[in-house]
Design a protein around this motif. Structure first.
Motif, short mmCIF file in Angstrom:
data_model
loop_
_atom_site.label_atom_id
_atom_site.label_comp_id
_atom_site.label_asym_id
_atom_site.label_seq_id
_atom_site.Cartn_x
_atom_site.Cartn_y
_atom_site.Cartn_z
N UNK A 163 0.81 -1.21 0.00
CA UNK A 163 0.00 0.00 0.00
C UNK A 163 0.85 1.27 0.00
N UNK A 164 2.18 1.10 0.07
CA UNK A 164 3.07 2.24 -0.16
C UNK A 164 3.24 2.48 -1.65
N UNK A 165 3.04 1.42 -2.44
CA UNK A 165 3.24 1.50 -3.89
C UNK A 165 1.96 1.80 -4.65
N UNK A 166 0.82 1.44 -4.06
CA UNK A 166 -0.47 1.68 -4.72
C UNK A 166 -1.55 1.81 -3.67
N UNK A 167 -2.72 2.26 -4.09
CA UNK A 167 -3.86 2.41 -3.19
C UNK A 167 -4.54 1.06 -2.96
N UNK A 168 -5.15 0.87 -1.79
CA UNK A 168 -5.94 -0.35 -1.56
C UNK A 168 -7.09 -0.44 -2.56
N UNK A 169 -7.46 -1.68 -2.91
CA UNK A 169 -8.48 -1.93 -3.92
C UNK A 169 -9.70 -2.61 -3.30
N UNK A 170 -10.83 -2.41 -3.95
CA UNK A 170 -12.05 -3.06 -3.50
C UNK A 170 -11.94 -4.58 -3.62
N UNK A 171 -12.46 -5.28 -2.62
CA UNK A 171 -12.56 -6.73 -2.52
C UNK A 171 -11.26 -7.40 -2.10
N UNK A 172 -10.16 -6.66 -1.92
CA UNK A 172 -8.96 -7.33 -1.44
C UNK A 172 -8.93 -7.30 0.09
N UNK A 173 -8.21 -8.27 0.66
CA UNK A 173 -8.10 -8.41 2.10
C UNK A 173 -6.97 -7.52 2.60
N UNK A 174 -7.19 -6.86 3.75
CA UNK A 174 -6.19 -5.95 4.30
C UNK A 174 -6.06 -6.16 5.80
N UNK A 175 -4.83 -5.96 6.31
CA UNK A 175 -4.57 -5.94 7.75
C UNK A 175 -4.37 -4.48 8.15
N UNK A 176 -5.02 -4.06 9.23
CA UNK A 176 -4.95 -2.67 9.66
C UNK A 176 -5.08 -2.61 11.18
N UNK A 177 -4.72 -1.47 11.73
CA UNK A 177 -4.92 -1.23 13.16
C UNK A 177 -6.25 -0.50 13.33
N UNK A 178 -7.15 -1.12 14.09
CA UNK A 178 -8.50 -0.58 14.21
C UNK A 178 -8.50 0.62 15.16
N UNK A 179 -8.79 1.82 14.66
CA UNK A 179 -8.76 3.00 15.54
C UNK A 179 -9.89 3.02 16.55
N UNK A 180 -10.86 2.12 16.41
CA UNK A 180 -12.01 2.10 17.31
C UNK A 180 -11.93 0.96 18.32
N UNK A 181 -10.78 0.27 18.35
CA UNK A 181 -10.58 -0.82 19.30
C UNK A 181 -9.13 -0.84 19.78
N UNK A 182 -8.66 0.30 20.24
CA UNK A 182 -7.33 0.38 20.82
C UNK A 182 -6.20 0.08 19.86
N UNK A 183 -6.41 0.33 18.57
CA UNK A 183 -5.39 0.08 17.53
C UNK A 183 -4.98 -1.38 17.45
N UNK A 184 -5.87 -2.28 17.83
CA UNK A 184 -5.58 -3.71 17.67
C UNK A 184 -5.51 -4.07 16.19
N UNK A 185 -4.64 -5.02 15.82
CA UNK A 185 -4.60 -5.46 14.41
C UNK A 185 -5.88 -6.22 14.04
N UNK A 186 -6.49 -5.84 12.95
CA UNK A 186 -7.67 -6.50 12.41
C UNK A 186 -7.36 -6.94 10.98
N UNK A 187 -8.10 -7.94 10.51
CA UNK A 187 -8.03 -8.32 9.10
C UNK A 187 -9.46 -8.39 8.56
N UNK A 188 -9.73 -7.64 7.48
CA UNK A 188 -11.06 -7.57 6.88
C UNK A 188 -10.92 -7.43 5.36
N UNK A 189 -12.06 -7.38 4.69
CA UNK A 189 -12.08 -7.18 3.24
C UNK A 189 -12.55 -5.76 2.93
#
Length: 484
Positions: free
Chosen positions: A126-152
């Motif tokens: 995601x440093x080289x391109x923007x995230x795309x629809x329907x792909x899976x991503x790992x992120x830190x959830x800002x609404x749950x103490x920045x815990x790592x989440x994985x979603x689509x």
């Protein structure tokens, strides 16, 4: 100076103690180099990530137990109580059932729990391109103490997101998935290879000899299809040519036909939400035609329209997608099946898009307009041969993910459109009925700066296996795969 001559040997070998020190030094240097390389790769490129919950099942599974159904042999995976949105003390294993035949309850008392999947995450994509629809991503959830989440990812910056009738609507337009995206999210409803030992699937396969309309065959009294069904194979020959073979969703224990819903065996029993009827279906099977110059007709019904794929066999006639009620040809191709060969056929009717795939190549597609109300479906599929003999193996039926409300605080993008900011993304779990995602959070959008990377490889799926008298947890090599 040491003299040399016949019979005199010189040795340059190091003393034994020095040799041992040299080997130990090489081992330590190699280990340090290896650990350093792993640390560098982890710091700049890849990082392992564990999946403890099942909000992305079946794509990724969290802590779970697995067994085979005692009635049909289907492999059943059920997530632990720590999965998804449920905060109750429910035991998902207690009322777990087989998603293929409905056998319940399954016995998990003596089954050991496996740890969740482990992934390798590409940190730089995601440093080289923007995230795309329907792909899976790992992120830190800002609404749950920045815990790592994985979603689509389903919604992109600046868009308006609405989940309507189980489908994704962006800026008031229905979003339609590609074939690869359909394969990534489809949920299996039925596998004809797993047969109940006592009776097989005679109750789910039925036949209708006359030419029914789209409405008639959904409610007509059906005949026994014994002439078509040979255990896990479906056969059409001269004796039953032109008759329709129909799949109906039949509950073995209740002994009745039932509408197809978004029940998901992974969640076990007692989830606190009502089940929704589903309308988007797909089928996959191996087909072999023995006579030429005929056709195979395969139809899918979504509760509003029935689209029939007419596959030509060794014929100059075109392969077509036809609206069953009006007879309108929606799409056509010069592709055809070859008699005597086995072809892999996939047919999707997801997101009001019909798409036919033969041997991995998409040959036909057509889009239908979005509709409001659709009837509940219990008979999604029918098939017949015209002037051909057919053998069908490895038949499987799928549904699309059904996005919607699951009770509680599930509100964002469900009851009214949700606008995303210029740097925000809307993310959902594949296990829609049991996922904490953008539908629930205080602010549905996740800013791009919270993204950690894209899962690249499922490299450590686990399973328990027996080695002599020992039971050990090891890698399930059959499930190691690249993540789409």
């Amino acid at each position: 100076m040491t003299p040399e001559g016949p019979g005199v040997e010189t040795s340059t070998a190091a003393p034994p103690e020095a040799s041992r020190h040299s080997l130990l030094r090489r081992f330590i240097e190699t280990a340090i180099l290896f650990i350093s390389m792993i640390a560098i790769v982890r710091a700049i490129a890849l990082e392992p990530f564990g999946v403890p919950t099942g909000s992305m099942a079946h794509t990724l599974v969290g802590n779970h137990k697995a067994c085979h159904c005692p009635r049909c042999g289907y492999p059943v995976v059920v997530g632990s109580a720590s999965n998804g949105t449920s905060k109750s003390t429910r035991d998902p294993y207690r009322r777990a059932s087989c998603p293929n035949c409905g056998e319940s309850p399954l016995r998990f008392d003596a089954v050991r729990e496996c740890i969740g999947d482990r992934l390798l995450v590409d940190k730089n994509v995601f440093e080289l391109r923007k995230p795309r629809r329907w792909e899976v991503a790992v992120f830190r959830c800002p609404y749950d103490g920045n815990k790592p989440y994985v979603k689509r990812i389903v919604g992109l910056p600046g868009e308006t997101v609405l989940l309507r009738n189980g489908d994704l609507v962006i800026n008031n337009a229905l979003v339609r998935k590609s074939i690869d995206e359909c394969r990534a999210v489809r949920v299996e409803l039925f596998d004809n290879n797993y047969q109940p030992a006592d009776r097989g699937w005679r109750q789910r396969w039925r036949t209708l000899p006359q030419e029914p309309t789209s409405a008639d065959w959904q409610s007509a009294m059906l005949n026994v299809a014994d002439a078509f069904v040979n255990r896990s194979e479906l056969q059409v020959d001269e004796q039953n040519a032109d008759a329709w073979l129909i799949y109906r969703h039949w509950l073995l224990d209740e002994n009745q036909e039932a509408h197809l819903r978004d029940d998901f065996g992974y969640n076990g029993g007692d989830l606190p939400h009502r089940l929704n009827t589903v309308h988007d279906f797909a089928i996959e099977f191996d087909l072999q035609a023995e006579r030429s110059n005929g056709s195979v007709e395969v139809a899918l019904w979504d509760g509003h329209d029935e689209i029939c794929a007419i596959l030509s066999v060794d014929s100059a006639r075109r392969t077509q997608l036809v609206h069953a009620r009006t007879g309108e040809v929606l799409s056509a191709s010069e592709s055809h099946l070859r008699s005597g060969q086995t072809h892999r056929v996939e047919y999707y009717f997801f997101d009001r898009r019909a798409a036919l795939v033969i041997d991995g190549r998409q040959v036909l597609t057509c889009d239908l307009p979005e509709v409001g109300h659709r009837q509940p479906v219990s008979r999604p599929f029918r098939l017949r041969g015209r002037d051909v003999s057919l053998t069908i193996r490895n038949f499987r039926l799928f549904r699309d993910i059904h996005y919607g409300a699951t009770g509680g605080d599930c509100r964002n993008g469900v009851y009214e459109p949700w606008p995303l900011g210029p740097d925000e993304y809307f993310l959902l779990g594949d296990n829609s009925a049991n996922s904490q995602d953008s539908r629930f959070w205080t602010d549905a959008g996740v800013p791009e700066r919270y993204f950690m990377g894209k899962p690249l490889l499922l490299h450590q799926p686990s399973q328990w296996t027996h080695v002599r008298n020992w039971e050990i947890e090891c890698i399930d090599l059959k499930r190691v795969r690249w993540i789409r």
